[in-house]
Design a protein around this motif. Structure first.
Motif, PDB file in Angstrom:
ATOM      1  N   MET A  87       0.619  -0.873  -0.536  1.00 56.34           N
ATOM      2  CA  MET A  87       0.076  -0.293  -0.439  1.00 56.34           C
ATOM      3  C   MET A  87       0.756   1.363  -0.361  1.00 56.34           C
ATOM      4  O   MET A  87       1.948   0.985   1.179  1.00 56.34           O
ATOM      5  CB  MET A  87      -0.779  -0.244   0.874  1.00 56.34           C
ATOM      6  N   ASP A  88       0.325   2.253  -1.068  1.00 53.65           N
ATOM      7  CA  ASP A  88       1.095   3.310  -0.432  1.00 53.65           C
ATOM      8  C   ASP A  88       1.542   4.364   0.120  1.00 53.65           C
ATOM      9  O   ASP A  88      -0.175   4.841   0.476  1.00 53.65           O
ATOM     10  CB  ASP A  88       0.843   4.370  -2.061  1.00 53.65           C
ATOM     11  N   PRO A  89       1.976   4.573   1.277  1.00 54.42           N
ATOM     12  CA  PRO A  89       1.799   5.493   2.285  1.00 54.42           C
ATOM     13  C   PRO A  89       1.309   6.753   1.879  1.00 54.42           C
ATOM     14  O   PRO A  89       1.614   6.925   2.907  1.00 54.42           O
ATOM     15  CB  PRO A  89       3.535   5.166   3.035  1.00 54.42           C
ATOM     16  N   SER A  90       1.769   7.327   0.165  1.00 57.66           N
ATOM     17  CA  SER A  90       2.109   8.916   0.225  1.00 57.66           C
ATOM     18  C   SER A  90       0.281   8.674   0.019  1.00 57.66           C
ATOM     19  O   SER A  90      -0.191  10.075  -0.017  1.00 57.66           O
ATOM     20  CB  SER A  90       2.741   8.576  -0.921  1.00 57.66           C
ATOM     21  N   ARG A  91      -0.171   7.719  -0.168  1.00 57.55           N
ATOM     22  CA  ARG A  91      -2.069   8.064  -0.453  1.00 57.55           C
ATOM     23  C   ARG A  91      -2.738   7.941   0.777  1.00 57.55           C
ATOM     24  O   ARG A  91      -2.511   7.252   1.956  1.00 57.55           O
ATOM     25  CB  ARG A  91      -2.080   7.049  -1.207  1.00 57.55           C
ATOM     26  N   LEU A  92      -4.061   8.612   0.605  1.00 57.68           N
ATOM     27  CA  LEU A  92      -5.359   8.316   2.130  1.00 57.68           C
ATOM     28  C   LEU A  92      -5.756   7.387   1.828  1.00 57.68           C
ATOM     29  O   LEU A  92      -6.512   7.199   1.148  1.00 57.68           O
ATOM     30  CB  LEU A  92      -6.244   9.525   2.322  1.00 57.68           C
ATOM     31  N   TRP A  93      -6.682   6.081   2.722  1.00 58.52           N
ATOM     32  CA  TRP A  93      -6.712   5.090   2.788  1.00 58.52           C
ATOM     33  C   TRP A  93      -7.995   4.610   3.328  1.00 58.52           C
ATOM     34  O   TRP A  93      -8.208   5.472   4.428  1.00 58.52           O
ATOM     35  CB  TRP A  93      -5.773   3.491   3.101  1.00 58.52           C
ATOM     36  N   ALA A  94      -9.384   4.242   3.058  1.00 60.17           N
ATOM     37  CA  ALA A  94     -10.184   3.501   4.168  1.00 60.17           C
ATOM     38  C   ALA A  94      -9.889   1.803   4.436  1.00 60.17           C
ATOM     39  O   ALA A  94     -10.669   1.989   5.408  1.00 60.17           O
ATOM     40  CB  ALA A  94     -11.529   4.237   2.873  1.00 60.17           C
ATOM     41  N   LYS A  95      -9.619   0.981   3.601  1.00 61.62           N
ATOM     42  CA  LYS A  95      -9.589   0.117   3.782  1.00 61.62           C
ATOM     43  C   LYS A  95      -7.931  -0.516   3.906  1.00 61.62           C
ATOM     44  O   LYS A  95      -7.446  -0.629   2.992  1.00 61.62           O
ATOM     45  CB  LYS A  95     -10.475  -0.675   2.399  1.00 61.62           C
ATOM     46  N   GLN A 153      -4.470   6.136   9.558  1.00 63.74           N
ATOM     47  CA  GLN A 153      -3.667   5.381   8.112  1.00 63.74           C
ATOM     48  C   GLN A 153      -2.738   5.320   8.800  1.00 63.74           C
ATOM     49  O   GLN A 153      -1.996   4.468   8.495  1.00 63.74           O
ATOM     50  CB  GLN A 153      -2.917   7.062   7.641  1.00 63.74           C
ATOM     51  N   GLY A 154      -1.738   5.042   9.992  1.00 65.20           N
ATOM     52  CA  GLY A 154      -1.146   4.130  10.570  1.00 65.20           C
ATOM     53  C   GLY A 154      -1.843   3.114  10.791  1.00 65.20           C
ATOM     54  O   GLY A 154      -0.800   2.234  10.418  1.00 65.20           O
ATOM     55  N   MET A 155      -2.960   2.564  11.208  1.00 63.58           N
ATOM     56  CA  MET A 155      -3.021   1.568  11.995  1.00 63.58           C
ATOM     57  C   MET A 155      -3.322   0.544  10.607  1.00 63.58           C
ATOM     58  O   MET A 155      -3.020  -0.513  10.478  1.00 63.58           O
ATOM     59  CB  MET A 155      -4.771   1.261  12.597  1.00 63.58           C
ATOM     60  N   ILE A 156      -3.696   1.504   8.723  1.00 61.85           N
ATOM     61  CA  ILE A 156      -4.003   1.302   8.064  1.00 61.85           C
ATOM     62  C   ILE A 156      -2.726   0.492   7.377  1.00 61.85           C
ATOM     63  O   ILE A 156      -2.417  -1.165   6.830  1.00 61.85           O
ATOM     64  CB  ILE A 156      -5.157   1.756   7.162  1.00 61.85           C
ATOM     65  N   VAL A 191      -5.801  16.763   6.456  1.00 65.79           N
ATOM     66  CA  VAL A 191      -6.247  17.956   6.069  1.00 65.79           C
ATOM     67  C   VAL A 191      -5.589  18.431   5.264  1.00 65.79           C
ATOM     68  O   VAL A 191      -6.603  19.046   3.688  1.00 65.79           O
ATOM     69  CB  VAL A 191      -7.667  18.821   7.139  1.00 65.79           C
ATOM     70  N   THR A 192      -4.161  18.804   5.632  1.00 63.69           N
ATOM     71  CA  THR A 192      -3.711  18.852   3.610  1.00 63.69           C
ATOM     72  C   THR A 192      -3.335  18.960   2.915  1.00 63.69           C
ATOM     73  O   THR A 192      -2.179  19.084   2.406  1.00 63.69           O
ATOM     74  CB  THR A 192      -2.434  20.076   4.361  1.00 63.69           C
ATOM     75  N   HIS A 193      -3.311  17.112   2.726  1.00 66.52           N
ATOM     76  CA  HIS A 193      -2.543  16.481   2.621  1.00 66.52           C
ATOM     77  C   HIS A 193      -3.714  16.339   1.145  1.00 66.52           C
ATOM     78  O   HIS A 193      -5.100  16.727   0.919  1.00 66.52           O
ATOM     79  CB  HIS A 193      -3.447  15.270   3.111  1.00 66.52           C
ATOM     80  N   PRO A 194      -2.670  15.882  -0.481  1.00 68.34           N
ATOM     81  CA  PRO A 194      -3.676  16.014  -1.527  1.00 68.34           C
ATOM     82  C   PRO A 194      -4.671  15.183  -1.825  1.00 68.34           C
ATOM     83  O   PRO A 194      -5.421  15.297  -2.181  1.00 68.34           O
ATOM     84  CB  PRO A 194      -2.396  15.658  -2.337  1.00 68.34           C
ATOM     85  N   ASP A 195      -4.657  13.929  -0.815  1.00 68.12           N
ATOM     86  CA  ASP A 195      -6.327  13.399  -1.384  1.00 68.12           C
ATOM     87  C   ASP A 195      -7.204  13.096  -0.461  1.00 68.12           C
ATOM     88  O   ASP A 195      -8.053  13.710  -1.013  1.00 68.12           O
ATOM     89  CB  ASP A 195      -5.812  11.401  -0.923  1.00 68.12           C
ATOM     90  N   PHE A 196      -6.791  15.196   0.357  1.00 63.84           N
ATOM     91  CA  PHE A 196      -7.649  15.678   1.202  1.00 63.84           C
ATOM     92  C   PHE A 196      -8.590  16.728   0.523  1.00 63.84           C
ATOM     93  O   PHE A 196      -9.725  16.780   0.225  1.00 63.84           O
ATOM     94  CB  PHE A 196      -7.557  15.418   2.420  1.00 63.84           C
ATOM     95  N   GLN A 197      -7.109  17.010  -0.234  1.00 64.08           N
ATOM     96  CA  GLN A 197      -8.064  18.382  -1.230  1.00 64.08           C
ATOM     97  C   GLN A 197      -8.695  17.645  -2.372  1.00 64.08           C
ATOM     98  O   GLN A 197      -9.935  18.176  -2.200  1.00 64.08           O
ATOM     99  CB  GLN A 197      -6.582  19.211  -2.093  1.00 64.08           C
ATOM    100  N   THR A 198      -8.306  16.369  -2.914  1.00 61.18           N
ATOM    101  CA  THR A 198      -9.023  15.920  -3.796  1.00 61.18           C
ATOM    102  C   THR A 198     -10.763  15.781  -3.420  1.00 61.18           C
ATOM    103  O   THR A 198     -11.336  15.716  -4.378  1.00 61.18           O
ATOM    104  CB  THR A 198      -8.505  14.430  -4.818  1.00 61.18           C
TER     105      THR A 198
END
Length: 751
Positions: free
Chosen positions: A1-9, A81-84, A160-167
């Protein structure tokens, strides 16, 4: 899993990451799912709750779609995110705040920007917050959380400043709704304090106080039911939005629409009726049930009168293309009802697309087929899977908990909500409900006035009947329609009581003539004692203290013995009261509550025809009153003394209805009364006991997790320090040497 992304699962064993696991894609998936669930069932959900779709559908849709679009925003935090990503061991360092509550905090910050998505209505935005906060209901999820878990740390970082959050914010602006929300606000990276004077739990407590004040104004208005609908619709959308996307394949979103359209086809229910009636013609009372157009119909008829066929006739004539839930009080009765009416023995398949649903239904279905199942789902996944199956099942045989569980936010009811909203319901054996379960039935009837209901029982005290009448009157100013069984069956003399005899001698005498004896004890301990006294006889033991797979087999042994030729003796506990469809020539029973004795007598001379002689029963006085109260048994003695020498089912019922039982109350509903609070409460009155897994079975469960439901063992309270035992999937593992177990006799503690 790419640690630079925000994950839901997160990843499961042998799984690779796929796009739907990303937070942005999961929100889009659940939003899509919500839109389709609303399209297929939105108006049905409102009608079920007595809300006019013309007045409420637009608001309902806006609230659900916004809730779906933002429900997991709070996963954008360093704890989750640390847990995922496997960087945070939650056993030692749990999350400081569950993601749904982080979402509430974010929605508060985005309030002015999100308000146009609900037409500027602050009440509706509050409803969205309540739905988001409660979309993972569980008994161990406090609403709201009050304390920081030990080991969680002192703060939680919002990403909240993460690029995925802005997306995500840009998607919310331009594609999630029919309006443009405008440029999203700029949010700064924030650390939420988990400890100290200004910790987040104080903030959430303040939020809850304001929400409760708002709820106090709402809870007696139609908006209170709108809140219930929004909360459940979000949960359903999340279930489908999480389950349908698969790696390497386009998501079949059409499945949602197709599933809810999969109701009984014209002629399906008629086929069930034809199968059961065969060449027989329906009785007049069955025709009267079928002709009832009332919103709530009450059928009072004894064993063997044909109530079940009448119920299918009712559905056939009034709701031929509406999904049907046939609700039984126990897993055993649900399985037997499915087997007798909805399973084709010759083809080894269900009839007309029917399915069996209860906590262990997959096991029962396998044992009906005598086949195995290689499924590996965990328990929660199995519940979700069953619920999605229910969305597309035309006719469902289930335990009553599957349906009434919704009243107390139990999972199976919540997850099945959109399908329930399209259905008609038969509740069988309602006299067997404890006070809490009966109170939940009253709430279901009163607060879901758009759902047609048929109630069935052999007898009911006048206090409970009065409660039904009052509840139905509150529903839509309706009257309770009562249809009684055929007089020739209700008044047929079936039983006679014999006293002052040695029960063991009588049993031996009856068996010597090749007849069948059912002996029912009040406790498992008494079953074992009685079996020991009669150990020289060929006997069968049936009670609740078996591993589930063995209990199913013992049930079948008893049924087959009473169907076959020659003598049979079954010594059983209270489980015999409902699930055994057999006819004995002699009944021996411990004194019990009146409804329990009536149910036990329903297994005596069950197939009696006009002119047949009555058959005997004996009532034994055990050494103590358990599991009943002395008052219960005093009432039973008074009732027995009123019975005539030769007894009909009408005699049993009439004398019970004259008892002074108190009127049951409408119970508080975690679903309908919760508002901003989402809790899970017990549907039935609690009974003491502990469910364990034996150490000898642990390897089998670890190799194949779906075996757990087969091997769980319900046990009474023990002096052993079971709280300190190891756990397997949440269950205490009983060490070798703590339990004596025999698959033919059951389990006892070694204390």
């Amino acid at each position: 899993m790419d640690p630079s992304r925000l994950w839901a699962k997160g990843l499961r064993r042998n799984q690779t990451a796929h796009p739907s696991m990303l937070l942005i894609n999961h929100l889009v998936d659940v939003h899509t799912s919500a839109r389709l669930v609303l399209q297929a069932t939105g108006k049905d959900q409102l009608r079920a709750l007595g809300l006019d779709p013309e007045l409420h559908h637009f608001r309902f849709e806006q609230c659900v779609l916004l809730a779906a679009a933002v429900h997991d925003l709070g996963k954008a935090n360093d704890h989750f995110q640390g847990m995922i990503l496997g960087k945070r061991d939650v056993r030692a360092n749990p999350q400081g705040l569950r993601h749904e509550w982080v979402t509430v905090l974010l929605v508060q910050q985005l309030k002015s920007w999100l308000l146009p998505a609900v037409g500027g209505n602050e009440l509706d935005l509050a409803i969205v917050e309540w739905a988001v906060a409660g979309h993972h209901p569980a008994a161990d999820h406090p609403s709201p959380p009050r304390l920081c878990p030990p080991g969680a740390g002192v703060s939680l970082l919002l990403q909240v400043t993460h690029p995925d959050f802005q997306t995500i914010l840009n998607w919310l602006r331009g594609k999630a709704f029919q309006i443009d929300l405008g440029p999203p606000p700029t949010l700064a990276t924030q650390a939420i304090p988990l400890t100290g004077a200004d910790n987040v739990f104080g903030t959430l407590a303040k939020w809850m106080r304001a929400a409760q004040r708002l709820w106090e104004r709402l809870k007696k208005s139609p908006e209170s039911r709108l809140v219930a609908a929004v909360k459940n619709c979000l949960i359903a959308a999340d279930i489908a939005g999480s389950a349908l996307p698969k790696p390497g394949a386009a998501t079949n979103w059409k499945w949602i629409i197709d599933s809810f359209e999969d109701r009984p086809k014209a002629g399906d229910l008629a086929e069930v009726v034809r199968f059961r009636l065969g060449t027989d013609k329906p009785r007049e009372f069955q025709k009267a049930v079928a002709a009832s157009k009332a919103g709530v119909t009450f059928v009072k008829a004894g064993c063997g009168s044909g109530k079940t066929v009448a119920a299918y006739m009712w559905a056939r004539d009034n709701y031929p293309t509406r999904r049907l839930y046939f609700c039984y009080p126990t897993t055993g009765t649900a399985t037997e009802g499915f087997r007798d009416y909805l399973f084709d023995e010759s083809e080894k398949t269900p009839r007309v697309g029917a399915a069996l649903f209860h906590g262990r239904s997959d096991i029962d279905f396998e044992l009906i087929l005598h086949t195995g199942n290689d499924g590996q789902q965990k328990l929660e996944e199995q519940v979700r899977h069953d619920s999605l199956r229910a969305w597309k099942t035309p006719i469902v045989a289930c335990t009553v908990d599957t349906v009434l569980g919704i009243v107390q936010n139990n999972r199976r009811g919540l997850y099945s909500w959109p399908a329930l909203a399209q259905s008609a319901f038969v509740f069988d054996e309602i006299h067997a409900y404890d006070d809490r379960l009966f109170g939940a039935l009253l709430r279901f009837i009163r607060d879901l006035p758009g759902l047609p209901v048929l109630l069935m029982t052999a007898s009911l005290p006048s206090a409970r009947r009065n409660a039904l009448e009052e509840t139905v009157a509150m529903r839509k100013q309706e009257s309770l329609i009562t249809i009684k069984g055929p007089a020739e069956l209700e008044e047929r003399r079936r039983y006679r009581r014999i006293d002052n005899v040695d029960p063991v001698a009588v049993v031996r005498e009856v068996l010597a003539t090749g007849k069948k004896v059912l002996w029912v004890c009040n406790t498992v301990q008494r079953v074992m004692q009685t079996a020991k006294e009669l150990d020289d006889l060929k006997l069968l033991i049936y009670h609740s203290r078996f591993k589930y797979e063995d209990r199913v087999n013992r049930h079948a042994d008893v049924i087959n013995a009473f169907k076959g030729q020659g003598p049979a003796l079954a010594i059983c506990s209270q489980v015999a009261e409902l699930s055994l469809d057999l006819s004995a020539d002699l009944l021996v029973t411990d004194i019990a509550t009146v409804p329990a004795i009536i149910q036990r007598l329903g297994r005596l001379n069950r197939r009696a025809k006009e002119g047949d002689p009555t058959k005997p029963f004996l009532v034994i006085e055990p050494e103590n009153h358990l599991p009943y109260t002395p008052a219960d048994l005093a009432d039973a003695r008074t009732w027995l003394a009123r019975l005539p020498e030769e007894i009909s089912q009408k005699d049993l019922s009439d004398r019970w209805e004259q008892t002074g039982e108190g009127q049951p109350d409408l119970v508080a509903s975690a679903w309908l009364d919760g508002g901003p609070i989402t809790s899970v409460t017990e549907l039935r009155d609690a009974s003491p006991g502990i469910t364990v897994l034996m150490e000898a079975d642990r390897d089998r469960v670890q190799a194949k997790p779906s075996e757990l439901a087969r091997l769980v063992l319900p046990m009474p309270p023990t002096k052993l320090q079971w709280q300190e035992w190891q756990r397997e999937r949440g269950l205490p593992v009983a060490p070798n040497g703590t339990i004596d177990y025999d698959p033919k006799r059951g389990a006892t503690w070694r204390e």
